[in-house]
Design a protein around this motif. Structure first.
Motif, mmCIF file in Angstrom:
data_model
loop_
_atom_site.group_PDB
_atom_site.id
_atom_site.type_symbol
_atom_site.label_atom_id
_atom_site.label_comp_id
_atom_site.label_asym_id
_atom_site.label_seq_id
_atom_site.Cartn_x
_atom_site.Cartn_y
_atom_site.Cartn_z
ATOM 1 N N LYS A 13 0.879 0.612 -2.460
ATOM 2 C CA LYS A 13 -0.066 1.698 -2.174
ATOM 3 C C LYS A 13 -1.066 1.862 -3.311
ATOM 4 O O LYS A 13 -2.291 2.081 -3.086
ATOM 5 C CB LYS A 13 0.709 2.983 -1.947
ATOM 6 N N ALA A 14 -0.553 1.746 -4.540
ATOM 7 C CA ALA A 14 -1.456 1.890 -5.696
ATOM 8 C C ALA A 14 -2.469 0.759 -5.725
ATOM 9 O O ALA A 14 -3.674 0.966 -6.014
ATOM 10 C CB ALA A 14 -0.639 1.924 -6.983
ATOM 11 N N ALA A 15 -2.042 -0.441 -5.396
ATOM 12 C CA ALA A 15 -2.975 -1.571 -5.374
ATOM 13 C C ALA A 15 -4.019 -1.379 -4.300
ATOM 14 O O ALA A 15 -5.213 -1.682 -4.483
ATOM 15 C CB ALA A 15 -2.193 -2.868 -5.149
ATOM 16 N N TRP A 16 -3.639 -0.837 -3.187
ATOM 17 C CA TRP A 16 -4.607 -0.598 -2.100
ATOM 18 C C TRP A 16 -5.630 0.456 -2.504
ATOM 19 O O TRP A 16 -6.821 0.306 -2.270
ATOM 20 C CB TRP A 16 -3.855 -0.170 -0.848
ATOM 21 N N GLN A 17 -5.155 1.530 -3.139
ATOM 22 C CA GLN A 17 -6.064 2.593 -3.554
ATOM 23 C C GLN A 17 -7.031 2.112 -4.661
ATOM 24 O O GLN A 17 -8.213 2.499 -4.683
ATOM 25 C CB GLN A 17 -5.261 3.792 -4.051
ATOM 26 N N ALA A 18 -6.505 1.270 -5.558
ATOM 27 C CA ALA A 18 -7.396 0.749 -6.623
ATOM 28 C C ALA A 18 -8.473 -0.137 -6.028
ATOM 29 O O ALA A 18 -9.672 -0.065 -6.407
ATOM 30 C CB ALA A 18 -6.572 -0.011 -7.646
ATOM 31 N N ALA A 32 -11.046 2.059 -4.344
ATOM 32 C CA ALA A 32 -11.983 2.688 -5.292
ATOM 33 C C ALA A 32 -13.031 1.692 -5.778
ATOM 34 O O ALA A 32 -14.232 2.018 -5.890
ATOM 35 C CB ALA A 32 -11.199 3.265 -6.467
ATOM 36 N N ALA A 33 -12.582 0.466 -6.039
ATOM 37 C CA ALA A 33 -13.536 -0.564 -6.467
ATOM 38 C C ALA A 33 -14.503 -0.888 -5.354
ATOM 39 O O ALA A 33 -15.708 -1.152 -5.586
ATOM 40 C CB ALA A 33 -12.768 -1.813 -6.903
ATOM 41 N N SER A 34 -14.012 -0.850 -4.109
ATOM 42 C CA SER A 34 -14.891 -1.122 -2.968
ATOM 43 C C SER A 34 -15.927 -0.016 -2.821
ATOM 44 O O SER A 34 -17.107 -0.285 -2.525
ATOM 45 C CB SER A 34 -14.057 -1.255 -1.695
ATOM 46 N N ASP A 35 -15.539 1.245 -3.035
ATOM 47 C CA ASP A 35 -16.497 2.356 -2.929
ATOM 48 C C ASP A 35 -17.575 2.269 -4.025
ATOM 49 O O ASP A 35 -18.774 2.515 -3.778
ATOM 50 C CB ASP A 35 -15.738 3.692 -3.029
ATOM 51 N N ALA A 59 -5.145 -5.359 0.460
ATOM 52 C CA ALA A 59 -4.211 -4.433 -0.189
ATOM 53 C C ALA A 59 -3.645 -3.441 0.815
ATOM 54 O O ALA A 59 -2.460 -3.061 0.760
ATOM 55 C CB ALA A 59 -4.906 -3.718 -1.340
ATOM 56 N N ARG A 60 -4.524 -3.000 1.731
ATOM 57 C CA ARG A 60 -4.022 -2.072 2.749
ATOM 58 C C ARG A 60 -2.963 -2.709 3.645
ATOM 59 O O ARG A 60 -1.944 -2.097 3.991
ATOM 60 C CB ARG A 60 -5.194 -1.565 3.590
ATOM 61 N N LEU A 61 -3.215 -3.965 4.050
ATOM 62 C CA LEU A 61 -2.231 -4.682 4.892
ATOM 63 C C LEU A 61 -0.914 -4.906 4.157
ATOM 64 O O LEU A 61 0.179 -4.814 4.753
ATOM 65 C CB LEU A 61 -2.821 -6.021 5.358
ATOM 66 N N GLN A 62 -0.978 -5.195 2.878
ATOM 67 C CA GLN A 62 0.225 -5.380 2.088
ATOM 68 C C GLN A 62 1.012 -4.068 1.990
ATOM 69 O O GLN A 62 2.252 -4.072 2.055
ATOM 70 C CB GLN A 62 -0.145 -5.890 0.685
ATOM 71 N N TYR A 63 0.302 -3.002 1.890
ATOM 72 C CA TYR A 63 0.965 -1.697 1.840
ATOM 73 C C TYR A 63 1.635 -1.382 3.178
ATOM 74 O O TYR A 63 2.774 -0.880 3.230
ATOM 75 C CB TYR A 63 -0.065 -0.628 1.470
ATOM 76 N N ASP A 64 0.949 -1.696 4.290
ATOM 77 C CA ASP A 64 1.552 -1.464 5.616
ATOM 78 C C ASP A 64 2.795 -2.344 5.830
ATOM 79 O O ASP A 64 3.799 -1.903 6.425
ATOM 80 C CB ASP A 64 0.525 -1.743 6.708
ATOM 81 N N LEU A 65 2.728 -3.585 5.368
ATOM 82 C CA LEU A 65 3.882 -4.489 5.511
ATOM 83 C C LEU A 65 5.076 -3.994 4.696
ATOM 84 O O LEU A 65 6.230 -4.082 5.152
ATOM 85 C CB LEU A 65 3.483 -5.897 5.057
ATOM 86 N N ALA A 66 4.816 -3.453 3.516
ATOM 87 C CA ALA A 66 5.914 -2.927 2.701
ATOM 88 C C ALA A 66 6.554 -1.725 3.373
ATOM 89 O O ALA A 66 7.780 -1.536 3.310
ATOM 90 C CB ALA A 66 5.399 -2.552 1.308
ATOM 91 N N LYS A 67 5.738 -0.898 4.026
ATOM 92 C CA LYS A 67 6.313 0.252 4.723
ATOM 93 C C LYS A 67 7.090 -0.164 5.980
ATOM 94 O O LYS A 67 8.114 0.412 6.307
ATOM 95 C CB LYS A 67 5.195 1.222 5.116
ATOM 96 N N GLU A 68 6.585 -1.156 6.700
ATOM 97 C CA GLU A 68 7.233 -1.582 7.962
ATOM 98 C C GLU A 68 8.501 -2.385 7.716
ATOM 99 O O GLU A 68 9.449 -2.315 8.498
ATOM 100 C CB GLU A 68 6.237 -2.399 8.778
ATOM 101 N N GLY A 69 8.612 -3.175 6.698
ATOM 102 C CA GLY A 69 9.779 -4.012 6.440
ATOM 103 C C GLY A 69 9.617 -5.398 7.044
ATOM 104 O O GLY A 69 8.526 -5.816 7.442
ATOM 105 N N ALA A 70 10.787 -6.152 7.159
ATOM 106 C CA ALA A 70 10.758 -7.533 7.655
ATOM 107 C C ALA A 70 10.524 -7.570 9.159
ATOM 108 O O ALA A 70 10.777 -6.600 9.886
ATOM 109 C CB ALA A 70 12.056 -8.247 7.313
#
Length: 402
Positions: A176-181, A184-187, A227-238
């Motif tokens: 989540k932190a990587a996605w938010q960073a 912010a860089a994208s904005d 980063a957002r997709l990686q965060y969603d995958l971590a929340k969803e699991g395998a």
């Protein structure tokens, strides 16, 4: 004619001589009894040769006749006795004796896995029950397989747990932190591009600078999405497929572990039946291979007798029919040991011919069939191989009626 007349003359002379001999003997007897007389006064008579007659010769024909009559009488009496014997034989049924053999269920216990015999827990003649341990074996190979299967199971189970539980909370927070960073860089890149673009439109900024700002903006947009997709995958699991694969791997390792445990259990041989230990073939310390017989068990409750019966008596051994049999091995001179048997099986095909005719007038081949019968009540004293004597009345086939 001349010869016959001469023979008749000779016969008459012999008869005359015999008569004169008899008369001479009688005269001599009279002379011996009379007083002494002067022999000079008696006229001399013609001397006749003295012949001694054997009286046994005259009785011989009579004796021969009596002997012949006696022999004839004996022959007649013999014929009469033989006729009476045959008539009694036909009137009384003929007893036929059959000899069978007792058999029992024998089970050979063999090793399913190779190994070394550590201990034999039973002895010959000992009664055993179902499930009782007979032999203990030592097999290091089986123990190694068990340990290997257990280690594999632990690894497969950890993979399954990871797939089912998903990422840890720390990993989710990091994603989540990587996605938010990246967001912010994208904005920031978007705002920079808009300012450079306005300066370019006013002619205060070169086109190159505007293009570089736009490329930076697009790159940060892609990184933010990743980063957002990686965060969603971590929340969803395998994924479900990964979970299924991990579950199958655990089941496979469980099967290997179970196989090793079953092999260890089979190494410690147990009795499949209740019976008596008949023969122990191996000794402690021997190394045996797979399938090698180790000992033999006999089920004394499974007893039957085997009889070879000719087809002329097969009608007396129908399935379900009962008969009596004598076991000589368990009999005494005063009291024979008899058992009642019930026929439960008859061979479909004949075994062999007991008699073969030499011509068509003698009849047909007499075939033999195998009969099996169980005793009404099993006896533990009966042993396999004991003889069983069965006596039955002989009934010709042509006299039986349906």
């Amino acid at each position: 004619m001349t010869e016959s007349s001469n023979e008749s003359d000779d016969a008459r002379k012999l008869n005359d001589s015999d008569q004169s001999l008899e008369s001479g003997n009688t005269d001599n007897e009279q002379l011996s009894t009379d007083p002494v007389v002067n022999t000079t006064d008696i006229e001399p008579e013609q001397t006749v040769p003295s012949y001694k007659r054997n009286p046994a010769k005259t009785d011989k024909p009579a004796k021969i006749k009596k002997i012949v009559l006696a022999l004839v009488a004996l022959i007649v009496l013999g014929f009469i006795a033989y006729g009476l014997y045959k008539s009694n034989q036909h009137s009384e049924p003929k007893v036929v004796t059959l000899q069978g053999q007792m058999q029992m269920q024998q089970t050979s216990i063999g090793a399913k896995v190779p190994g070394r015999i550590a201990q034999i827990l039973v002895k010959e003649g000992e009664a055993v029950t179902i499930g009782q341990q007979l032999i203990e074996m030592d097999s290091p190979e089986i123990n190694a397989k068990i340990n290997q299967a257990r280690a594999g199971k632990q690894m497969a189970q950890s993979q399954l747990d990871k797939a089912e539980n998903g990422a840890r909370p720390q990993e989710i927070a990091q994603a989540k932190a990587a996605w938010q960073a990246n967001k912010a860089a994208s904005d920031l890149a978007e705002n920079t591009y808009q300012r450079v673009n306005r300066l370019y439109e006013e002619g205060l900024m070169a086109r190159q600078k505007r293009d570089e700002a736009y490329a930076q903006y697009q790159a940060t947009q892609d990184q933010t999405e990743a980063a957002r997709l990686q965060y969603d995958l971590a929340k969803e699991g395998a994924r479900s497929e990964d979970k299924s694969a991990a579950t199958a791997q655990v089941a496979q390792v469980d099967a290997k572990l179970e196989e090793a445990l079953v092999a260890k259990e089979e190494a410690n041989l147990r009795s499949p039946i209740a019976g008596i230990v008949d023969n122990v073939i191996v000794s402690a310390g021997e190394v045996i291979g797979q399938g090698v017989p180790l000992l033999t068990l006999v089920n004394t409750d499974e007893q039957w007798v085997v009889l070879n019966v000719t087809e002329t008596h097969l009608n007396q051994f129908a399935i379900g029919q009962r008969f009596m049999g004598t076991i000589p091995a368990l009999s005494s001179p005063e009291k024979p040991y008899t058992k009642q048997f019930t026929v439960y099986a008859t061979s479909t095909l004949s075994d062999f011919a007991t008699w073969r005719p030499t011509n068509n007038d003698d009849g047909f081949d007499v075939r033999t069939f195998e009969i099996k019968a169980r005793p009404t009540s099993p006896d533990r004293r009966i042993r396999s191989g004991m003889s069983v004597v069965v006596r039955l009345n002989s009934t010709p086939v042509n006299q039986t009626q349906e």
